[in-house]
Design a protein around this motif. Structure first.
Motif, PDB file in Angstrom:
ATOM      1  N   LYS A   1       0.659  -1.053  -0.105  1.00  0.00           N
ATOM      2  CA  LYS A   1       0.417  -0.169  -0.359  1.00  0.00           C
ATOM      3  C   LYS A   1       0.527   1.000  -0.161  1.00  0.00           C
ATOM      4  CE  LYS A   1      -3.564  -2.273   1.576  1.00  0.00           C
ATOM      5  NZ  LYS A   1      -4.612  -2.411   3.264  1.00  0.00           N
ATOM      6  N   GLU A   2       1.947   0.970   0.685  1.00  0.00           N
ATOM      7  CA  GLU A   2       3.273   2.077   0.332  1.00  0.00           C
ATOM      8  C   GLU A   2       3.697   2.875  -0.712  1.00  0.00           C
ATOM      9  OE1 GLU A   2       7.197   3.998   2.734  1.00  0.00           O
ATOM     10  OE2 GLU A   2       6.361   1.725   2.903  1.00  0.00           O
ATOM     11  N   PHE A   3       3.901   1.951  -1.573  1.00  0.00           N
ATOM     12  CA  PHE A   3       3.963   1.747  -2.595  1.00  0.00           C
ATOM     13  C   PHE A   3       3.058   1.581  -3.567  1.00  0.00           C
ATOM     14  CE2 PHE A   3       7.702   1.421   0.008  1.00  0.00           C
ATOM     15  CZ  PHE A   3       8.652   2.545  -0.092  1.00  0.00           C
ATOM     16  N   SER A   4       2.327   1.395  -3.690  1.00  0.00           N
ATOM     17  CA  SER A   4       1.007   1.384  -4.529  1.00  0.00           C
ATOM     18  C   SER A   4       1.378   0.230  -5.267  1.00  0.00           C
ATOM     19  CB  SER A   4       0.378   2.420  -5.319  1.00  0.00           C
ATOM     20  OG  SER A   4      -0.744   3.290  -4.306  1.00  0.00           O
ATOM     21  N   THR A   5       1.918  -0.801  -4.863  1.00  0.00           N
ATOM     22  CA  THR A   5       2.235  -2.007  -5.907  1.00  0.00           C
ATOM     23  C   THR A   5       2.086  -3.534  -5.866  1.00  0.00           C
ATOM     24  OG1 THR A   5       4.566  -2.225  -4.815  1.00  0.00           O
ATOM     25  CG2 THR A   5       4.746  -0.799  -6.475  1.00  0.00           C
ATOM     26  N   LYS A   6       1.993  -4.343  -6.540  1.00  0.00           N
ATOM     27  CA  LYS A   6       2.098  -5.570  -6.031  1.00  0.00           C
ATOM     28  C   LYS A   6       2.482  -6.584  -6.671  1.00  0.00           C
ATOM     29  CE  LYS A   6      -1.044  -6.385 -10.595  1.00  0.00           C
ATOM     30  NZ  LYS A   6      -2.221  -6.904 -10.927  1.00  0.00           N
ATOM     31  N   HIS A   7       2.828  -7.749  -6.041  1.00  0.00           N
ATOM     32  CA  HIS A   7       4.225  -8.058  -5.953  1.00  0.00           C
ATOM     33  C   HIS A   7       3.534  -9.856  -5.664  1.00  0.00           C
ATOM     34  CE1 HIS A   7       6.932  -5.277  -4.463  1.00  0.00           C
ATOM     35  NE2 HIS A   7       5.850  -5.129  -4.220  1.00  0.00           N
ATOM     36  N   ALA A   8       4.994 -10.498  -6.654  1.00  0.00           N
ATOM     37  CA  ALA A   8       3.945 -12.581  -6.866  1.00  0.00           C
ATOM     38  C   ALA A   8       5.330 -12.767  -7.635  1.00  0.00           C
ATOM     39  CB  ALA A   8       2.338 -12.215  -7.782  1.00  0.00           C
ATOM     40  N   GLY A   9       5.341 -14.294  -7.402  1.00  0.00           N
ATOM     41  CA  GLY A   9       5.615 -15.007  -8.168  1.00  0.00           C
ATOM     42  C   GLY A   9       6.702 -16.350  -8.002  1.00  0.00           C
ATOM     43  N   ILE A  10       7.493 -16.975  -7.622  1.00  0.00           N
ATOM     44  CA  ILE A  10       7.861 -18.330  -7.828  1.00  0.00           C
ATOM     45  C   ILE A  10       9.483 -18.142  -7.014  1.00  0.00           C
ATOM     46  CG2 ILE A  10       8.604 -20.088  -8.252  1.00  0.00           C
ATOM     47  CD1 ILE A  10       6.710 -20.283 -10.443  1.00  0.00           C
ATOM     48  N   LEU A  11       9.584 -18.489  -5.359  1.00  0.00           N
ATOM     49  CA  LEU A  11      10.888 -18.679  -4.700  1.00  0.00           C
ATOM     50  C   LEU A  11      11.230 -19.672  -4.599  1.00  0.00           C
ATOM     51  CD1 LEU A  11      10.094 -16.845  -1.880  1.00  0.00           C
ATOM     52  CD2 LEU A  11      10.757 -15.858  -3.565  1.00  0.00           C
ATOM     53  N   ASP A  12      12.371 -19.763  -4.995  1.00  0.00           N
ATOM     54  CA  ASP A  12      12.945 -21.852  -4.667  1.00  0.00           C
ATOM     55  C   ASP A  12      13.051 -21.902  -2.993  1.00  0.00           C
ATOM     56  OD1 ASP A  12      15.069 -20.792  -3.587  1.00  0.00           O
ATOM     57  OD2 ASP A  12      16.651 -20.599  -5.257  1.00  0.00           O
ATOM     58  N   ASP A  13      13.598 -22.839  -2.840  1.00  0.00           N
ATOM     59  CA  ASP A  13      13.779 -23.432  -1.838  1.00  0.00           C
ATOM     60  C   ASP A  13      15.031 -23.227  -1.113  1.00  0.00           C
ATOM     61  OD1 ASP A  13      16.072 -24.437  -2.720  1.00  0.00           O
ATOM     62  OD2 ASP A  13      16.140 -26.413  -2.303  1.00  0.00           O
ATOM     63  N   GLN A  14      15.361 -21.647  -1.071  1.00  0.00           N
ATOM     64  CA  GLN A  14      16.506 -20.988  -0.544  1.00  0.00           C
ATOM     65  C   GLN A  14      15.597 -19.297   0.191  1.00  0.00           C
ATOM     66  OE1 GLN A  14      19.378 -21.944   1.204  1.00  0.00           O
ATOM     67  NE2 GLN A  14      18.281 -24.202  -0.061  1.00  0.00           N
TER      68      GLN A  14
END
Length: 317
Positions: A23-36
């Motif tokens: 909300k602070e920067f009006s951005t959205k985030h998503a994706g994939i993370l590996d096991d680290q």
């Protein structure tokens, strides 16, 4: 991204992170993370001008909140409800299904929960022959035993790989109708309206054009109409992107441009359209490309340009 090769990245114990809003920067985030818990770069959404969805937020991923799945999945990317972006971006990784070995592996898309799946989206998946199980990651992170991540086969606005083109061109049209000239009307749409389009359409009718409103028709009906035209024209819009689903698309296309968006040229060059663009006849009543109101400067001049272009190109023959 290679212009020649599309790669497939497979990771073990990867985590699909749903949309999270900053909300602070009006951005959205998503994706994939590996096991680290490192960001898997080819899971992110890029366009020609850069990354458009932020990296998944690491702090949001708590082990107790992660749902675990023992299955393998294909990462489909991001589920878009905008018609054009669905065609170009939601489907952008499905070229991998050209290989039959992936036919029974579930496909996972990151999707906003508040936006329901629409019937036309299912219709498009059916036309493409997609029978894979569909998984949506909407609220909780999901950790899969294995995630297959194909490179995008389309990137707005400048990249369309031949494998993606071959996968999408599935529909064999039923030419029950045949029209010499079809105008794809936007005059009954509620968004990005163009003042004077109704006046333009009345003039075009006098010149022998068939005025068509696609929005209330099924996807199959829309594709059959597009395939039935000798010449296809209209004001810039996502309806033209449907041509990528046809095995034998209408070749003669004329688009009245309201922006310099090069998606139309990228698609035309890949699927072999004989496309003509007419610029500078529409003005925007707003400062940005996505203005909701446009206006045809001169209906008489635009009709003259349209008919002149067709005559010069010999399309009337």
């Amino acid at each position: 991204m290679s212009q020649e090769f599309l790669n497939v990245n497979t990771i073990k114990n990867g985590i699909v992170v749903p949309f999270i809003y900053n909300k602070e920067f009006s951005t959205k985030h998503a994706g994939i993370l590996d096991d680290q818990f490192k960001v898997v770069k080819n899971s992110l959404l890029f366009r020609s001008y850069g990354q458009v969805i932020g990296d998944p937020i690491i702090l949001s991923v708590q082990e107790s909140s992660i749902k675990h799945s023992d299955s393998c999945t294909i990462f489909g990317g991001y589920w878009e409800n905008h018609f054009g972006h669905f065609l170009l971006e939601t489907l952008q990784r499905l070229w991998i299904l050209n290989n039959i070995k992936y036919a029974d592996i579930p496909i996972t898309w990151i999707k906003e929960k508040k936006k329901p799946v629409k019937s036309w989206q299912i219709d498009i998946l059916n036309i493409l022959g997609i029978n894979n199980e569909i998984i949506f990651v909407e609220e909780r992170c999901v950790k899969f035993n294995e995630i297959i991540i194909p490179d995008p086969g389309y990137r707005i606005r400048d990249f369309f790989h031949k494998k993606q083109k071959e996968f999408l061109a599935k529909y064999s049209e039923k030419k029950t109708l045949q029209f010499k000239k079809i105008w794809l009307s936007r005059s009954k749409l509620n968004e990005r309206k163009t003042l004077n389009e109704d006046i333009l359409e009345n003039r075009l009718k006098q010149e022998g054009w068939k005025i068509v409103h696609l929005q209330n028709k099924t996807i199959e009906e829309q594709l059959n109409i597009l395939a039935s035209a000798n010449i296809l024209a209209g004001i810039e819009g996502s309806a033209f992107h449907l041509l990528i689903l046809l095995k034998n698309p209408t070749k003669k296309v004329l688009i009245i441009r309201r922006s310099k968006n090069i998606n139309y040229s990228t698609i035309a060059s890949k699927i072999g359209l004989d496309q003509v663009d007419i610029y500078e006849e529409i003005i925007s009543h707003g400062k940005k490309y996505d203005s909701q109101l446009y206006e045809i400067k001169s209906v008489d001049k635009l009709v003259e340009k349209i008919e002149k272009a067709i005559a010069i190109l010999g399309w009337q023959k």
